[in-house]
Design an enzyme around this catalytic site. Structure first.
Site: not given
Length: 158
Positions: A72, A101
């Protein structure tokens, strides 16, 4: 927040649980399928729809589910502008770091490795984490976007 959600048969039951959970958390949730349980359906058919919507609406987020979440995420990451990450258990800090991040905009969950409680906790943690805006992270994400543009330009020149 607007959230696009999609799954194949392996994530179907967990997706329905997350739909209700996200709505009770106050989010606008758009189900991109699968809409009926069908063993053997193909996850790319549904995942690409959710990822395309997130790409078109940068303030939205996506949650996609499958057996491991790996395939996915691969599908979602084929869509320009998508930064999909996988979680299927383990250190929970990785979920926060994916937002802080990497400014991840799609979370791919491995439904065969998470129970409903864990999945809800990780979704809440991921949605609650914010991009740090630190220069080094902004710079790295820009490099990813530039790479995507270069690939698209190369393909259109052929």
């Amino acid at each position: 927040m607007k959230i696009y959600i999609a799954s194949d048969h392996a994530g179907f039951k967990l997706k329905d649980s997350l739909l209700s959970f996200l709505k009770t958390e106050g989010h606008e949730v758009v189900d991109m399928g699968a809409f009926v349980y069908k063993m053997g359906d193909d996850y790319p058919d549904f995942i690409k729809l959710a990822a395309q919507k997130v790409s078109e609406e940068p303030q939205s987020r996506g949650i996609v589910l499958g057996a491991s979440g790996q395939g996915e995420a691969i599908v979602a990451n084929k869509i320009p502008g998508i930064r999909a990450v996988v979680y299927y258990g383990g250190n929970r800090e990785i979920v926060k770091l994916s937002r802080r991040h990497n400014d991840a905009n799609v979370l791919s969950l491995g439904a065969r490795f998470l129970n409903e409680k864990e999945a809800k906790e990780m979704v809440k943690l991921w949605l609650g984490a914010r991009f740090s805006e630190e220069e080094r992270h902004v710079r790295r994400i820009k490099k990813i976007a530039d790479l995507e543009k270069k690939i698209i330009q190369t393909k259109t020149k052929k």
